[in-house]
Design a protein around this motif. Structure first.
Motif, PDB file in Angstrom:
ATOM      1  N   GLU A 194       0.814  -1.204   0.000  1.00 33.02           N
ATOM      2  CA  GLU A 194       0.000   0.000   0.000  1.00 33.02           C
ATOM      3  C   GLU A 194       0.852   1.260   0.000  1.00 33.02           C
TER       4      GLU A 194
ATOM      5  N   ASP B 100     -13.028  -4.721  -0.496  1.00 36.17           N
ATOM      6  CA  ASP B 100     -13.390  -4.523  -1.898  1.00 36.17           C
ATOM      7  C   ASP B 100     -12.341  -5.137  -2.831  1.00 36.17           C
TER       8      ASP B 100
ATOM      9  N   ARG C  17     -15.932  -6.684   5.810  1.00 32.43           N
ATOM     10  CA  ARG C  17     -15.010  -5.749   6.455  1.00 32.43           C
ATOM     11  C   ARG C  17     -14.643  -6.211   7.865  1.00 32.43           C
TER      12      ARG C  17
ATOM     13  N   LEU D 262      -4.546   1.485   3.138  1.00 28.93           N
ATOM     14  CA  LEU D 262      -5.820   0.860   2.807  1.00 28.93           C
ATOM     15  C   LEU D 262      -6.658   0.657   4.063  1.00 28.93           C
ATOM     16  N   SER D 263      -7.904   1.060   4.000  1.00 31.47           N
ATOM     17  CA  SER D 263      -8.830   0.798   5.099  1.00 31.47           C
ATOM     18  C   SER D 263      -9.341  -0.630   5.006  1.00 31.47           C
TER      19      SER D 263
ATOM     20  N   SER E 124     -12.386  -1.568   4.760  1.00 29.66           N
ATOM     21  CA  SER E 124     -13.404  -1.625   3.708  1.00 29.66           C
ATOM     22  C   SER E 124     -12.774  -1.718   2.327  1.00 29.66           C
ATOM     23  N   LYS E 125     -11.698  -0.963   2.128  1.00 25.91           N
ATOM     24  CA  LYS E 125     -11.021  -0.999   0.828  1.00 25.91           C
ATOM     25  C   LYS E 125     -10.394  -2.378   0.597  1.00 25.91           C
TER      26      LYS E 125
END
Length: 518
Positions: free
Chosen positions: A473, A486, A497, A479-480, A482-483
């Motif tokens: 990253e 995804d 998540r 990166l969260s 949630s990301k």
């Protein structure tokens, strides 16, 4: 109440002492099993350790044979020739036994009471294969070479010219530090149990305060602090006094002010709030945070006498042949270093055979044979389970953890015809040495996550993929969860998540806001 006689049949499972011992040995770790062997050697006179290498018998595990390099094989053959020549010259003792002797009632044991695990190394025999080289380090020497934090501080205290009262106070504070180098007790609490009057309390507090000031100026910097904030401030003060420091003293001043604020703001890296509280600019606070990140929150860390439990693998897996990766095979063998070389004491056993009585001694001899048999069964089961794991997780041994497939205990249990609880006992605290590292056998089992293709992906492989995504990253824009979820969905893996957060925390990876570069 009516009395009557009835007849009914039922099935009960009775665990014999031999079966109970077999189950207990199976769930023991390598260290616990070694302790069990030592205890049995002390208690049972019919059990002994084979000191010299003997021929491998059918009573042992054939798969435990370790490969020998050509040079060592020639030396072993030469040694065998010398030993055979010496044996021919020696007088062979004979034992007179009745011709109709049929044993002592033992069942399911080999006719010979020879050792099991003949290729294993006897503990303490010194035949580790290194020839007693200098690389062998004794554990007692390591422990003796260790310098504790208190010893290090007492050595520094000896350089101060103090009177008897101040010296005793300083020594008392040094002994009151915890393993991290912090003084958890208040000076008042330390003085009260030692004082016999109110006047002595004040006098002791005076000596303790002087000793604490001296302790705060000793190495390692930050030792004797009562809190993390004080520990960081003591280290900053030590850097300021250092003659080697050539940096920005303004950054040190801002760092001291930042450490005086609530540590929650420091942990969250709340630059805006810290700038308002300290009166510094956000750039200065950002520089101060970078500086404080290099400080040591536990001054006594490097002096901690941490017990180092070296993991000794029970099973060794190595590739065999030089074929392509797809067709590569792996050999699975037991680690001979963890296999005890036990045998029944022949002198005592032969003497007992000529004695018709001795019921208690016969029982002790039977216990010795049972113990050897149960040890053999333990390693046989570990080897069988390990071979099944390697067969099912072959892609892991070729490509790494990204290729791990979902697998549960029941799969191995059904394949080997064992109970699921037996597989659980075998895979607990047993380790496998692989080309990718040493892992507990339980590591190869894991649940699966659904994929878009209708299959499933191992949770271990998903963790490895999450770790890979975080490693690649952008530090400025981490990166969260949630990301990451995804990104996994883009690769066909359905991972929520919350599941990503659980896996990330299990790998001890900080959240996105703490991974962001300043």
């Amino acid at each position: 109440m009516k009395l009557g006689v009835s007849l009914r049949t039922s099935q009960n499972l009775a665990l014999t002492p031999q079966l109970q011992q077999s189950i207990r040995l199976l769930q023991l770790s390598t260290l616990e099993m070694q302790q069990e062997v030592e205890q049995m050697l002390d208690e049972n006179p019919f059990l002994e350790v084979q000191d010299e290498a003997a021929e491998t018998e059918a009573f042992g595990v054939a798969q435990a044979d370790a490969p020998v390099v050509p040079g060592e094989q020639l030396s072993e053959r030469a040694g065998e020739s010398e030993r055979s020549g010496e044996a021919a010259e020696a007088e062979t003792p004979t034992t007179d036994l009745p011709s109709d002797w049929e044993g002592d009632g033992s069942i399911d044991v080999a006719a010979d009471d020879g050792e099991w695990g003949g290729d294993a190394l006897a503990r303490g025999s010194g035949s580790s294969g290194s020839g007693g080289s200098d690389e062998d380090v004794d554990a007692a020497d390591i422990k003796g070479a260790h310098v504790s934090l208190t010893d290090f501080l007492h050595a520094q205290a000896g350089e101060f010219f103090l009177d008897a009262a101040d010296r005793c106070a300083l020594d008392y504070l040094i002994e009151s530090l915890n393993e991290d180098g912090y003084l958890e007790d208040d000076l008042q609490d330390l003085a009260l149990p030692l004082a016999r009057s109110v006047e002595e309390v004040d006098e002791l507090l005076h000596h303790f305060q002087l000793a604490l000031n001296l302790l705060h100026n000793m190495e390692p910097a930050g030792v004797g602090a009562r809190s993390l904030a004080e520990c960081l401030q003591l280290q900053i003060r030590a850097i300021e006094r250092s003659e080697d420091f050539e940096g920005d003293f303004r950054a040190l001043e801002v760092a001291r002010l930042v450490c005086a604020q609530p540590l929650e703001l420091l942990a969250r890296r709340d630059i805006r709030q810290l700038a308002q509280l300290t009166g510094a600019s956000q750039d200065e606070v950002r520089t101060a945070l970078l500086f404080t990140a290099r400080l040591e929150p536990k001054p006594g860390r490097r002096f901690a006498d941490v017990e180092r439990n070296v993991i000794v693998p029970d099973v060794i897996v190595r590739p065999s042949g030089r074929g392509s990766a797809a067709s590569r095979e792996f050999t699975v063998r037991l680690n001979p270093e963890v296999m005890p070389r036990l045998k029944v004491h022949e002198v005592y056993a032969n003497a007992l055979r000529g004695n018709a009585g001795g019921g208690e001694l016969q029982q002790r001899l039977q216990e010795a044979r049972w113990f050897i048999k149960n040890i053999q069964q333990r390693f046989d089961t570990i080897l069988r389970v390990s071979q099944a794991i390697v067969e099912r997780q072959k892609n892991f041994f070729i490509h790494g953890e990204m290729a791990m497939r979902p697998m549960v205990l029941r799969e191995i249990a059904d394949e080997l015809g064992l109970h699921e609880s037996t597989i659980s006992r075998v895979t607990t605290a047993k380790y496998m040495d692989t080309p990718h590292g040493t892992f507990e056998l339980k590591y190869f089992f894991g649940s699966g996550l659904d994929t878009e293709t209708g299959g499933s992906a191992s949770s271990t492989a998903v963790r490895a993929l999450i770790k890979q995504l975080i490693a690649a990253e952008n530090p400025q824009k981490p990166l969260s969860d949630s990301k990451i979820s995804d990104l996994l969905k883009e690769q066909g893996i359905e991972c929520a998540r919350r599941t990503v957060a659980k896996y990330r925390e299990a790998m001890r990876i900080a959240p996105a806001n703490l991974r962001k570069s300043l």
